[in-house]
Scaffold this motif. Structure first.
Motif, mmCIF file in Angstrom:
data_model
loop_
_atom_site.group_PDB
_atom_site.id
_atom_site.type_symbol
_atom_site.label_atom_id
_atom_site.label_comp_id
_atom_site.label_asym_id
_atom_site.label_seq_id
_atom_site.Cartn_x
_atom_site.Cartn_y
_atom_site.Cartn_z
ATOM 1 N N SER A 20 -7.776 -7.864 -2.926
ATOM 2 C CA SER A 20 -9.151 -7.467 -2.654
ATOM 3 C C SER A 20 -9.190 -6.158 -1.876
ATOM 4 O O SER A 20 -8.394 -5.960 -0.950
ATOM 5 C CB SER A 20 -9.850 -8.562 -1.850
ATOM 6 O OG SER A 20 -11.057 -8.078 -1.300
ATOM 7 N N PRO A 21 -10.103 -5.241 -2.211
ATOM 8 C CA PRO A 21 -10.248 -4.013 -1.423
ATOM 9 C C PRO A 21 -10.588 -4.284 0.038
ATOM 10 O O PRO A 21 -10.350 -3.437 0.896
ATOM 11 C CB PRO A 21 -11.397 -3.275 -2.133
ATOM 12 C CG PRO A 21 -11.366 -3.796 -3.521
ATOM 13 C CD PRO A 21 -10.960 -5.230 -3.413
ATOM 14 N N ALA A 22 -11.145 -5.468 0.325
ATOM 15 C CA ALA A 22 -11.481 -5.811 1.708
ATOM 16 C C ALA A 22 -10.249 -5.907 2.592
ATOM 17 O O ALA A 22 -10.341 -5.788 3.820
ATOM 18 C CB ALA A 22 -12.257 -7.125 1.748
ATOM 19 N N THR A 23 -9.084 -6.125 1.995
ATOM 20 C CA THR A 23 -7.839 -6.241 2.764
ATOM 21 C C THR A 23 -7.143 -4.891 2.934
ATOM 22 O O THR A 23 -6.077 -4.841 3.547
ATOM 23 C CB THR A 23 -6.870 -7.213 2.060
ATOM 24 O OG1 THR A 23 -6.496 -6.681 0.779
ATOM 25 C CG2 THR A 23 -7.528 -8.577 1.851
ATOM 26 N N MET A 24 -7.730 -3.822 2.405
ATOM 27 C CA MET A 24 -7.097 -2.503 2.415
ATOM 28 C C MET A 24 -7.756 -1.610 3.462
ATOM 29 O O MET A 24 -8.871 -1.886 3.918
ATOM 30 C CB MET A 24 -7.227 -1.853 1.031
ATOM 31 C CG MET A 24 -6.680 -2.694 -0.104
ATOM 32 S SD MET A 24 -7.032 -1.954 -1.731
ATOM 33 C CE MET A 24 -6.503 -3.279 -2.828
ATOM 34 N N PRO A 25 -7.094 -0.513 3.853
ATOM 35 C CA PRO A 25 -7.748 0.478 4.722
ATOM 36 C C PRO A 25 -9.041 0.975 4.081
ATOM 37 O O PRO A 25 -9.161 1.018 2.850
ATOM 38 C CB PRO A 25 -6.704 1.596 4.818
ATOM 39 C CG PRO A 25 -5.402 0.933 4.528
ATOM 40 C CD PRO A 25 -5.692 -0.159 3.549
ATOM 41 N N GLY A 26 -10.004 1.360 4.907
ATOM 42 C CA GLY A 26 -11.337 1.696 4.415
ATOM 43 C C GLY A 26 -11.357 2.720 3.308
ATOM 44 O O GLY A 26 -11.993 2.507 2.264
ATOM 45 N N TRP A 27 -10.642 3.842 3.484
ATOM 46 C CA TRP A 27 -10.666 4.905 2.471
ATOM 47 C C TRP A 27 -10.039 4.438 1.172
ATOM 48 O O TRP A 27 -10.519 4.774 0.085
ATOM 49 C CB TRP A 27 -9.936 6.139 2.991
ATOM 50 C CG TRP A 27 -8.466 5.919 3.223
ATOM 51 C CD1 TRP A 27 -7.869 5.493 4.375
ATOM 52 C CD2 TRP A 27 -7.411 6.104 2.274
ATOM 53 N NE1 TRP A 27 -6.509 5.388 4.215
ATOM 54 C CE2 TRP A 27 -6.195 5.755 2.935
ATOM 55 C CE3 TRP A 27 -7.366 6.522 0.939
ATOM 56 C CZ2 TRP A 27 -4.957 5.821 2.294
ATOM 57 C CZ3 TRP A 27 -6.135 6.585 0.303
ATOM 58 C CH2 TRP A 27 -4.948 6.232 0.977
ATOM 59 N N LEU A 28 -8.958 3.622 1.289
ATOM 60 C CA LEU A 28 -8.288 3.136 0.082
ATOM 61 C C LEU A 28 -9.150 2.100 -0.629
ATOM 62 O O LEU A 28 -9.225 2.082 -1.862
ATOM 63 C CB LEU A 28 -6.931 2.544 0.452
ATOM 64 C CG LEU A 28 -6.072 2.056 -0.717
ATOM 65 C CD1 LEU A 28 -5.763 3.199 -1.681
ATOM 66 C CD2 LEU A 28 -4.772 1.443 -0.205
ATOM 67 N N GLY A 29 -9.816 1.231 0.153
ATOM 68 C CA GLY A 29 -10.698 0.241 -0.451
ATOM 69 C C GLY A 29 -11.832 0.885 -1.228
ATOM 70 O O GLY A 29 -12.206 0.423 -2.309
#
Length: 276
Positions: free
Chosen positions: A205-214
């Motif tokens: 999930s993008p929620a588990t990634m750094p903000g810019w990467l998500g």
């Protein structure tokens, strides 16, 4: 000495369409015959994504957390369906560039056949292969516990979005082959394809990634198709508050149509300029 007479295109519009369809289908049968003579290559291509499913679903799946809960393998399968569509770029690229380097394409261009037949025939063959590949992946998904939960109509709509993505990426593969014209350059294509696949919401999930990467992941065209497929299948997803996440189905249609608008006319133009 007898000089062969090369007949031009039919003058009637309907006859031209029939001519193009008939010649395109002939090229399709030729490409399918090549696959029939190399079954091992086809089988390996179909089994590779199955191996990825088993690896991520069973080796890494136990350590994956889905926001909102749910079974990871049900989360994974729509993403793997989309990844199978993306990996098809390499198949298209290799086939088209091989025909160019061996002079097959020039031979076709010298024959009294519809100018569109070579590219449309290739596209039809690849789409048939993609349908088979998607069916194999769905069978694999059913075997590992994946199910669709919103009825057959929604499942068919999800499959349609996946094949639309494949159709758009197919023309990207044709375009790259017409530009590079070297089968050995498939490694360069993989450098483009793999980031597209892994910088997406297929595995996490993008929620588990750094903000810019998500944010980058959420706006990935592949992520849109995956999110829309999860929604239509009724499988666990990550949701999200961004505009792209809230309008995944719209984006799953818009991104492929945009790619088609760019790569289809560009491919046709490059094909007509091959021998110039």
């Amino acid at each position: 000495m007898t000089v062969p007479v090369v007949h031009g295109a039919p003058g009637n519009a309907v006859a031209r369409v029939r001519w193009a369809v008939a010649d395109g289908w002939t090229i399709t049968l030729r490409d399918l015959a090549h696959w029939a003579r190399k079954p091992a290559q086809v089988v390996v291509g179909l089994l590779f994504p199955v191996m990825i499913v088993l690896m991520f679903g069973y080796l890494f799946g136990g350590g994956m957390a889905i926001p909102g809960g749910g079974d990871y393998r049900e989360f994974l399968m729509p993403g793997m369906f989309a990844m199978t569509m993306v990996f098809g770029i390499e198949t298209t690229f290799t086939a088209v560039s091989t025909d160019i380097t061996r002079g097959v394409t020039d031979r076709f261009r010298s024959m009294p056949m519809a100018p569109s037949a070579v590219v449309t025939g290739r596209a039809t063959a690849d789409m048939l292969n993609s349908v088979v590949g998607l069916a194999v992946m769905m069978a694999c998904g059913l075997a590992v516990g994946w199910r669709w939960h919103h009825g057959l109509g929604a499942a068919l709509a999800a499959a349609g979005l996946l094949l639309l993505l494949r159709f758009a990426l197919l023309w990207a593969g044709v375009c790259l082959a017409l530009v590079i014209r070297s089968p050995e350059a498939v490694m360069a294509v993989q450098i483009l394809v793999w980031p597209l696949g892994f910088l997406s919401n297929v595995f996490a999930s993008p929620a588990t990634m750094p903000g810019w990467l998500g944010t980058l992941v959420e706006w990935n065209p592949l992520s849109a198709t995956v999110s829309a497929a999860r929604e239509l299948f009724g499988n666990p997803g990550f949701g999200g508050d961004s505009w792209a996440a809230q309008h995944a189905t719209l984006m799953a249609v818009a991104w492929p149509l945009l790619a088609l608008a760019v790569f289809f006319p560009l491919s046709v133009r490059l094909y007509h300029r091959l021998s110039r």
